[in-house]
Design a protein around this motif. Structure first.
Motif, PDB file in Angstrom:
ATOM      1  N   GLU A 136       6.938  -5.939 -19.322  1.00  0.00           N
ATOM      2  CA  GLU A 136       6.080  -5.971 -20.498  1.00  0.00           C
ATOM      3  C   GLU A 136       4.721  -5.409 -20.111  1.00  0.00           C
ATOM      4  N   LEU A 137       4.244  -4.417 -20.847  1.00  0.00           N
ATOM      5  CA  LEU A 137       2.927  -3.841 -20.568  1.00  0.00           C
ATOM      6  C   LEU A 137       1.838  -4.807 -21.024  1.00  0.00           C
ATOM      7  N   PRO A 138       0.736  -4.917 -20.275  1.00  0.00           N
ATOM      8  CA  PRO A 138      -0.343  -5.799 -20.714  1.00  0.00           C
ATOM      9  C   PRO A 138      -1.057  -5.220 -21.933  1.00  0.00           C
ATOM     10  N   ARG A 139      -1.539  -6.108 -22.782  1.00  0.00           N
ATOM     11  CA  ARG A 139      -2.437  -5.681 -23.860  1.00  0.00           C
ATOM     12  C   ARG A 139      -3.809  -5.454 -23.237  1.00  0.00           C
ATOM     13  N   ASN A 140      -4.680  -4.763 -23.925  1.00  0.00           N
ATOM     14  CA  ASN A 140      -6.034  -4.551 -23.395  1.00  0.00           C
ATOM     15  C   ASN A 140      -6.722  -5.868 -23.109  1.00  0.00           C
ATOM     16  N   SER A 141      -6.414  -6.914 -23.862  1.00  0.00           N
ATOM     17  CA  SER A 141      -7.074  -8.208 -23.678  1.00  0.00           C
ATOM     18  C   SER A 141      -6.475  -9.033 -22.546  1.00  0.00           C
ATOM     19  N   ASP A 142      -5.315  -8.632 -22.007  1.00  0.00           N
ATOM     20  CA  ASP A 142      -4.680  -9.364 -20.907  1.00  0.00           C
ATOM     21  C   ASP A 142      -5.351  -9.011 -19.588  1.00  0.00           C
ATOM     22  N   TRP A 143      -5.299  -9.942 -18.625  1.00  0.00           N
ATOM     23  CA  TRP A 143      -5.750  -9.617 -17.283  1.00  0.00           C
ATOM     24  C   TRP A 143      -4.926  -8.442 -16.791  1.00  0.00           C
ATOM     25  N   GLY A 144      -5.559  -7.452 -16.247  1.00  0.00           N
ATOM     26  CA  GLY A 144      -4.850  -6.251 -15.824  1.00  0.00           C
ATOM     27  C   GLY A 144      -4.675  -5.244 -16.956  1.00  0.00           C
ATOM     28  N   GLY A 145      -5.150  -5.603 -18.144  1.00  0.00           N
ATOM     29  CA  GLY A 145      -5.096  -4.655 -19.261  1.00  0.00           C
ATOM     30  C   GLY A 145      -5.871  -3.398 -18.911  1.00  0.00           C
ATOM     31  N   HIS A 146      -5.512  -2.293 -19.519  1.00  0.00           N
ATOM     32  CA  HIS A 146      -6.102  -1.019 -19.129  1.00  0.00           C
ATOM     33  C   HIS A 146      -5.897   0.022 -20.214  1.00  0.00           C
ATOM     34  N   HIS A 147      -6.649   1.081 -20.120  1.00  0.00           N
ATOM     35  CA  HIS A 147      -6.382   2.286 -20.903  1.00  0.00           C
ATOM     36  C   HIS A 147      -7.007   3.465 -20.178  1.00  0.00           C
ATOM     37  N   LEU A 148      -6.520   4.651 -20.486  1.00  0.00           N
ATOM     38  CA  LEU A 148      -7.017   5.886 -19.914  1.00  0.00           C
ATOM     39  C   LEU A 148      -7.689   6.658 -21.038  1.00  0.00           C
ATOM     40  N   ALA A 149      -8.947   7.037 -20.854  1.00  0.00           N
ATOM     41  CA  ALA A 149      -9.705   7.721 -21.905  1.00  0.00           C
ATOM     42  C   ALA A 149      -9.913   9.187 -21.546  1.00  0.00           C
ATOM     43  N   ILE A 150      -9.741  10.059 -22.542  1.00  0.00           N
ATOM     44  CA  ILE A 150      -9.885  11.502 -22.358  1.00  0.00           C
ATOM     45  C   ILE A 150     -10.976  12.002 -23.305  1.00  0.00           C
ATOM     46  N   HIS A 151     -11.986  12.660 -22.726  1.00  0.00           N
ATOM     47  CA  HIS A 151     -13.049  13.257 -23.545  1.00  0.00           C
ATOM     48  C   HIS A 151     -12.494  14.506 -24.227  1.00  0.00           C
ATOM     49  N   VAL A 152     -12.730  14.624 -25.527  1.00  0.00           N
ATOM     50  CA  VAL A 152     -12.295  15.792 -26.296  1.00  0.00           C
ATOM     51  C   VAL A 152     -13.486  16.342 -27.074  1.00  0.00           C
ATOM     52  N   ASP A 153     -13.385  17.610 -27.472  1.00  0.00           N
ATOM     53  CA  ASP A 153     -14.444  18.218 -28.278  1.00  0.00           C
ATOM     54  C   ASP A 153     -14.476  17.664 -29.692  1.00  0.00           C
ATOM     55  N   ASP A 154     -13.291  17.374 -30.252  1.00  0.00           N
ATOM     56  CA  ASP A 154     -13.177  16.970 -31.655  1.00  0.00           C
ATOM     57  C   ASP A 154     -12.132  15.861 -31.758  1.00  0.00           C
ATOM     58  N   VAL A 155     -12.584  14.642 -31.962  1.00  0.00           N
ATOM     59  CA  VAL A 155     -11.684  13.497 -32.039  1.00  0.00           C
ATOM     60  C   VAL A 155     -10.701  13.653 -33.195  1.00  0.00           C
ATOM     61  N   ASP A 156     -11.164  14.137 -34.337  1.00  0.00           N
ATOM     62  CA  ASP A 156     -10.275  14.271 -35.497  1.00  0.00           C
ATOM     63  C   ASP A 156      -9.165  15.290 -35.234  1.00  0.00           C
ATOM     64  N   ALA A 157      -9.481  16.400 -34.573  1.00  0.00           N
ATOM     65  CA  ALA A 157      -8.451  17.393 -34.232  1.00  0.00           C
ATOM     66  C   ALA A 157      -7.466  16.801 -33.225  1.00  0.00           C
ATOM     67  N   ALA A 158      -7.972  16.026 -32.269  1.00  0.00           N
ATOM     68  CA  ALA A 158      -7.085  15.386 -31.292  1.00  0.00           C
ATOM     69  C   ALA A 158      -6.148  14.402 -31.983  1.00  0.00           C
ATOM     70  N   VAL A 159      -6.669  13.632 -32.934  1.00  0.00           N
ATOM     71  CA  VAL A 159      -5.846  12.664 -33.667  1.00  0.00           C
ATOM     72  C   VAL A 159      -4.776  13.382 -34.482  1.00  0.00           C
ATOM     73  N   GLU A 160      -5.142  14.470 -35.129  1.00  0.00           N
ATOM     74  CA  GLU A 160      -4.149  15.235 -35.900  1.00  0.00           C
ATOM     75  C   GLU A 160      -3.013  15.701 -34.984  1.00  0.00           C
ATOM     76  N   TYR A 161      -3.364  16.203 -33.819  1.00  0.00           N
ATOM     77  CA  TYR A 161      -2.368  16.633 -32.838  1.00  0.00           C
ATOM     78  C   TYR A 161      -1.508  15.457 -32.384  1.00  0.00           C
ATOM     79  N   LEU A 162      -2.148  14.347 -31.985  1.00  0.00           N
ATOM     80  CA  LEU A 162      -1.399  13.194 -31.478  1.00  0.00           C
ATOM     81  C   LEU A 162      -0.456  12.622 -32.531  1.00  0.00           C
ATOM     82  N   ARG A 163      -0.857  12.630 -33.784  1.00  0.00           N
ATOM     83  CA  ARG A 163       0.023  12.127 -34.856  1.00  0.00           C
ATOM     84  C   ARG A 163       1.260  12.999 -35.028  1.00  0.00           C
ATOM     85  N   SER A 164       1.217  14.237 -34.551  1.00  0.00           N
ATOM     86  CA  SER A 164       2.376  15.129 -34.659  1.00  0.00           C
ATOM     87  C   SER A 164       3.356  14.958 -33.499  1.00  0.00           C
TER      88      SER A 164
END
Length: 188
Positions: free
Chosen positions: A92-120
């Motif tokens: 079971e993967l930890p939630r962000n609120s669990d001990w050991g929770g985590h996420h990887l963040a990527i800087h992008v030029d345009d968040v909305d364009a990135a979201v449109e891509y990710l939704r596809s």
């Protein structure tokens, strides 16, 4: 006599970040074909069939076995992925609120364009809508979380230069780099 600088003696940079994934082939494919990573190498199995090396060195069950891949994300980040099999393994993967929770963040030029891509992308779930922070030390930051097909949490964000916190310190976050693929091999 001068005081030593706090921290690990001789430390230069973060070499890599690492995550354990349920399926290494799926994760490598995702990071290469969806995120834009470059595969550097794969090794495995790494195991010790009769001894306790896995416990002593990696803090896992002595009969654990792992396959490993190393990828490069952009100009400065190395990502190591592990796929373990082990007796008593929690799956079971930890939630962000669990001990050991985590996420990887990527800087992008345009968040909305990135979201449109990710939704596809099949299997990717964007959590909510892009948010813009309007007050405080990171006012102007625009971000949204998303979840990979196997459940790993990630984020795309745009944190422009000249953030409010910068007026209180000379320290700066690294980036953004000119382009995700603008590196020229392994700078040292």
């Amino acid at each position: 006599m001068s005081q030593p600088t706090p921290g690990i003696p001789g430390a230069r940079n973060i070499h890599h970040i690492a995550y354990t994934v349920p399926n290494l082939d799926q994760a490598v494919d995702f990071f290469i074909n969806v995120i834009g990573a470059e595969l550097l190498y794969r090794i495995g199995p790494v195991e010790d069939a009769t001894g306790d090396w896995m416990t002593r060195q990696l803090n896992v069950h002595p009969r654990a076995s792992t396959h490993i891949a190393m990828l490069r994300l952009g100009p400065v980040t190395n990502l190591e992925l592990f796929e373990y099999t082990a007796p008593g393994q929690r799956q079971e993967l930890p939630r962000n609120s669990d001990w050991g929770g985590h996420h990887l963040a990527i800087h992008v030029d345009d968040v909305d364009a990135a979201v449109e891509y990710l939704r596809s992308v099949p299997g990717v779930k964007v959590l909510g809508e892009p948010q813009t922070i309007t007050e405080g030390p990171i006012a102007g930051d625009r971000w949204v979380y998303f979840v990979t097909p196997w459940g790993m949490q990630m984020e795309v964000l745009n944190m422009p230069r000249g953030m409010p916190y910068e007026k209180d310190t000379d320290a700066r976050l690294f980036g953004p780099w000119e382009s995700w693929n603008s590196h020229s091999g392994s700078e040292r």
